[in-house]
Scaffold this motif. Structure first.
Motif, PDB file in Angstrom:
ATOM      1  N   ALA A 183       0.835  -1.208   0.000  1.00 28.00           N
ATOM      2  CA  ALA A 183       0.000   0.000   0.000  1.00 28.00           C
ATOM      3  C   ALA A 183       0.865   1.252   0.000  1.00 28.00           C
ATOM      4  O   ALA A 183       0.557   2.236  -0.687  1.00 28.00           O
ATOM      5  CB  ALA A 183      -0.914  -0.011   1.225  1.00 28.00           C
ATOM      6  N   THR A 184       1.960   1.216   0.745  1.00 27.61           N
ATOM      7  CA  THR A 184       2.858   2.368   0.802  1.00 27.61           C
ATOM      8  C   THR A 184       3.515   2.611  -0.549  1.00 27.61           C
ATOM      9  O   THR A 184       3.699   3.759  -0.973  1.00 27.61           O
ATOM     10  CB  THR A 184       3.940   2.157   1.874  1.00 27.61           C
ATOM     11  N   LEU A 185       3.869   1.534  -1.251  1.00 28.79           N
ATOM     12  CA  LEU A 185       4.484   1.678  -2.574  1.00 28.79           C
ATOM     13  C   LEU A 185       3.543   2.389  -3.539  1.00 28.79           C
ATOM     14  O   LEU A 185       3.954   3.288  -4.288  1.00 28.79           O
ATOM     15  CB  LEU A 185       4.853   0.301  -3.130  1.00 28.79           C
ATOM     16  N   GLN A 186       2.262   2.022  -3.525  1.00 28.74           N
ATOM     17  CA  GLN A 186       1.293   2.670  -4.407  1.00 28.74           C
ATOM     18  C   GLN A 186       1.141   4.152  -4.068  1.00 28.74           C
ATOM     19  O   GLN A 186       1.087   5.012  -4.954  1.00 28.74           O
ATOM     20  CB  GLN A 186      -0.070   1.963  -4.299  1.00 28.74           C
ATOM     21  N   LEU A 187       1.106   4.451  -2.783  1.00 32.77           N
ATOM     22  CA  LEU A 187       0.991   5.842  -2.358  1.00 32.77           C
ATOM     23  C   LEU A 187       2.250   6.632  -2.689  1.00 32.77           C
ATOM     24  O   LEU A 187       2.193   7.818  -3.021  1.00 32.77           O
ATOM     25  CB  LEU A 187       0.710   5.907  -0.852  1.00 32.77           C
ATOM     26  N   TYR A 188       3.380   5.949  -2.605  1.00 33.82           N
ATOM     27  CA  TYR A 188       4.658   6.609  -2.864  1.00 33.82           C
ATOM     28  C   TYR A 188       4.746   7.035  -4.323  1.00 33.82           C
ATOM     29  O   TYR A 188       5.174   8.140  -4.644  1.00 33.82           O
ATOM     30  CB  TYR A 188       5.799   5.659  -2.518  1.00 33.82           C
ATOM     31  N   ARG A 189       4.334   6.149  -5.214  1.00 31.36           N
ATOM     32  CA  ARG A 189       4.327   6.506  -6.631  1.00 31.36           C
ATOM     33  C   ARG A 189       3.376   7.680  -6.882  1.00 31.36           C
ATOM     34  O   ARG A 189       3.672   8.590  -7.654  1.00 31.36           O
ATOM     35  CB  ARG A 189       3.926   5.307  -7.492  1.00 31.36           C
ATOM     36  N   GLN A 190       2.236   7.649  -6.217  1.00 29.97           N
ATOM     37  CA  GLN A 190       1.266   8.739  -6.371  1.00 29.97           C
ATOM     38  C   GLN A 190       1.838  10.046  -5.824  1.00 29.97           C
ATOM     39  O   GLN A 190       1.663  11.113  -6.418  1.00 29.97           O
ATOM     40  CB  GLN A 190      -0.028   8.388  -5.631  1.00 29.97           C
ATOM     41  N   ALA A 191       2.534   9.962  -4.690  1.00 26.65           N
ATOM     42  CA  ALA A 191       3.056  11.168  -4.046  1.00 26.65           C
ATOM     43  C   ALA A 191       4.210  11.784  -4.837  1.00 26.65           C
ATOM     44  O   ALA A 191       4.311  13.004  -4.967  1.00 26.65           O
ATOM     45  CB  ALA A 191       3.523  10.845  -2.625  1.00 26.65           C
ATOM     46  N   THR A 192       5.104  10.943  -5.382  1.00 25.42           N
ATOM     47  CA  THR A 192       6.252  11.493  -6.094  1.00 25.42           C
ATOM     48  C   THR A 192       5.874  11.941  -7.502  1.00 25.42           C
ATOM     49  O   THR A 192       6.493  12.860  -8.054  1.00 25.42           O
ATOM     50  CB  THR A 192       7.380  10.451  -6.203  1.00 25.42           C
ATOM     51  N   GLY A 193       4.883  11.276  -8.089  1.00 29.09           N
ATOM     52  CA  GLY A 193       4.503  11.608  -9.450  1.00 29.09           C
ATOM     53  C   GLY A 193       5.615  11.317 -10.441  1.00 29.09           C
ATOM     54  O   GLY A 193       5.690  11.911 -11.519  1.00 29.09           O
ATOM     55  N   ALA A 194       6.510  10.389 -10.077  1.00 32.86           N
ATOM     56  CA  ALA A 194       7.694  10.126 -10.885  1.00 32.86           C
ATOM     57  C   ALA A 194       7.414   9.110 -11.983  1.00 32.86           C
ATOM     58  O   ALA A 194       6.664   8.165 -11.780  1.00 32.86           O
ATOM     59  CB  ALA A 194       8.819   9.613  -9.991  1.00 32.86           C
ATOM     60  N   ASP A 195       8.060   9.329 -13.120  1.00 30.63           N
ATOM     61  CA  ASP A 195       7.968   8.374 -14.220  1.00 30.63           C
ATOM     62  C   ASP A 195       9.254   7.556 -14.238  1.00 30.63           C
ATOM     63  O   ASP A 195      10.105   7.701 -15.108  1.00 30.63           O
ATOM     64  CB  ASP A 195       7.759   9.113 -15.535  1.00 30.63           C
ATOM     65  N   LEU A 196       9.404   6.701 -13.243  1.00 35.77           N
ATOM     66  CA  LEU A 196      10.591   5.880 -13.081  1.00 35.77           C
ATOM     67  C   LEU A 196      10.197   4.410 -13.144  1.00 35.77           C
ATOM     68  O   LEU A 196       9.041   4.061 -12.910  1.00 35.77           O
ATOM     69  CB  LEU A 196      11.267   6.168 -11.735  1.00 35.77           C
ATOM     70  N   PRO A 197      11.175   3.523 -13.442  1.00 37.67           N
ATOM     71  CA  PRO A 197      10.877   2.085 -13.420  1.00 37.67           C
ATOM     72  C   PRO A 197      10.345   1.661 -12.056  1.00 37.67           C
ATOM     73  O   PRO A 197      10.749   2.204 -11.017  1.00 37.67           O
ATOM     74  CB  PRO A 197      12.233   1.439 -13.709  1.00 37.67           C
ATOM     75  N   GLU A 198       9.451   0.686 -12.062  1.00 42.25           N
ATOM     76  CA  GLU A 198       8.829   0.222 -10.822  1.00 42.25           C
ATOM     77  C   GLU A 198       9.853  -0.192  -9.783  1.00 42.25           C
ATOM     78  O   GLU A 198       9.731   0.121  -8.601  1.00 42.25           O
ATOM     79  CB  GLU A 198       7.887  -0.950 -11.133  1.00 42.25           C
ATOM     80  N   ALA A 199      10.902  -0.891 -10.229  1.00 46.75           N
ATOM     81  CA  ALA A 199      11.926  -1.362  -9.290  1.00 46.75           C
ATOM     82  C   ALA A 199      12.636  -0.196  -8.611  1.00 46.75           C
ATOM     83  O   ALA A 199      12.970  -0.254  -7.418  1.00 46.75           O
ATOM     84  CB  ALA A 199      12.938  -2.244 -10.015  1.00 46.75           C
ATOM     85  N   GLU A 200      12.866   0.882  -9.361  1.00 45.14           N
ATOM     86  CA  GLU A 200      13.547   2.044  -8.789  1.00 45.14           C
ATOM     87  C   GLU A 200      12.647   2.778  -7.799  1.00 45.14           C
ATOM     88  O   GLU A 200      13.105   3.221  -6.740  1.00 45.14           O
ATOM     89  CB  GLU A 200      14.008   2.987  -9.886  1.00 45.14           C
ATOM     90  N   VAL A 201      11.378   2.903  -8.123  1.00 46.15           N
ATOM     91  CA  VAL A 201      10.431   3.530  -7.189  1.00 46.15           C
ATOM     92  C   VAL A 201      10.362   2.699  -5.896  1.00 46.15           C
ATOM     93  O   VAL A 201      10.339   3.249  -4.793  1.00 46.15           O
ATOM     94  CB  VAL A 201       9.035   3.649  -7.824  1.00 46.15           C
ATOM     95  N   GLU A 202      10.350   1.373  -6.053  1.00 49.64           N
ATOM     96  CA  GLU A 202      10.295   0.509  -4.873  1.00 49.64           C
ATOM     97  C   GLU A 202      11.534   0.688  -4.006  1.00 49.64           C
ATOM     98  O   GLU A 202      11.450   0.737  -2.780  1.00 49.64           O
ATOM     99  CB  GLU A 202      10.155  -0.947  -5.294  1.00 49.64           C
ATOM    100  N   THR A 203      12.711   0.807  -4.647  1.00 47.46           N
ATOM    101  CA  THR A 203      13.943   1.018  -3.892  1.00 47.46           C
ATOM    102  C   THR A 203      13.902   2.332  -3.126  1.00 47.46           C
ATOM    103  O   THR A 203      14.250   2.397  -1.940  1.00 47.46           O
ATOM    104  CB  THR A 203      15.164   1.013  -4.835  1.00 47.46           C
ATOM    105  N   LEU A 204      13.451   3.398  -3.784  1.00 43.21           N
ATOM    106  CA  LEU A 204      13.353   4.699  -3.122  1.00 43.21           C
ATOM    107  C   LEU A 204      12.340   4.658  -1.978  1.00 43.21           C
ATOM    108  O   LEU A 204      12.554   5.257  -0.916  1.00 43.21           O
ATOM    109  CB  LEU A 204      12.956   5.778  -4.140  1.00 43.21           C
TER     110      LEU A 204
END
Length: 202
Positions: free
Chosen positions: A139-160
């Protein structure tokens, strides 16, 4: 003429009892710690009998895990609502990290630390906590992508996201041990700058 219903249904009473038990469990974990929290104390605080408690949760591990899941659900709901109102641009990233800090500190951090320390030597508790922790991470990963608004690979967003979560968890533990608030603010600000640099390069 409309008749107003004054009696609760059995399901409503059951849900209210369950909610009271979960709230009492979280309160006991925060105030007393895991070692001093007993199911008798939880039932007393919830205002229910031991029989009613056992009807809902047969073991202490089951009750503790359900309480943490209950707390996670509330916090995720609050984070989701807050994420929808984040401003655009660089400020969005900074606010998103602040949002994580608010979610992972305070009551959540205190209750979770109590349970994970206990789970180190309690196999039953450890096994019941793992899926709850995985669900929170997802759930946090989904929110994190929404919060950053970043167009990065999924693996990189997960690492961040994992770096951010582990940072705020560590800072929450630092706060519980009496660490200085200025140092925590400085570290959070440094991580926000690091995140912004990475997102710009991405």
């Amino acid at each position: 003429m409309t008749t107003t219903r004054t009696h609760r249904t059995q399901q409503e009473r059951s849900e209210q009892t369950r909610e009271a038990l979960l709230d009492a469990t979280v309160a006991c974990l925060v105030e007393l710690g895991y070692a001093r929290t007993t199911v008798q104390e939880i039932a007393a605080r919830a205002g229910v009998s031991r029989g009613a408690q056992q009807h809902h949760f047969t073991t202490k591990a089951e009750l503790m895990t359900a309480a943490l899941e209950h707390l996670f659900a509330r916090l995720i709901g609050g984070m989701t609502s807050a994420a929808e109102t984040l401003p655009p641009g660089p400020e969005r990233v900074a606010k998103g990290i602040d949002l994580l800090w608010e979610a992972y500190s305070g009551t959540l951090s205190t209750a979770a630390v109590e349970l994970w320390v206990a789970a180190r030597t309690d196999a039953e508790l450890r096994e019941t906590l793992r899926p709850v922790d995985r669900a929170l991470g997802h759930a946090t990963l989904q929110l994190y992508r929404q919060a950053t608004g970043a167009d990065l690979p999924e693996a990189e967003v997960e690492t961040l996201m994992l770096l951010s979560v582990n940072l705020v968890r560590g800072l929450a533990l630092d706060a519980m041990m009496g660490g200085g608030a200025e140092r925590r603010t400085r570290l959070l600000d440094e991580w926000k700058s690091t995140m912004l640099d990475r997102l710009r390069r991405g």
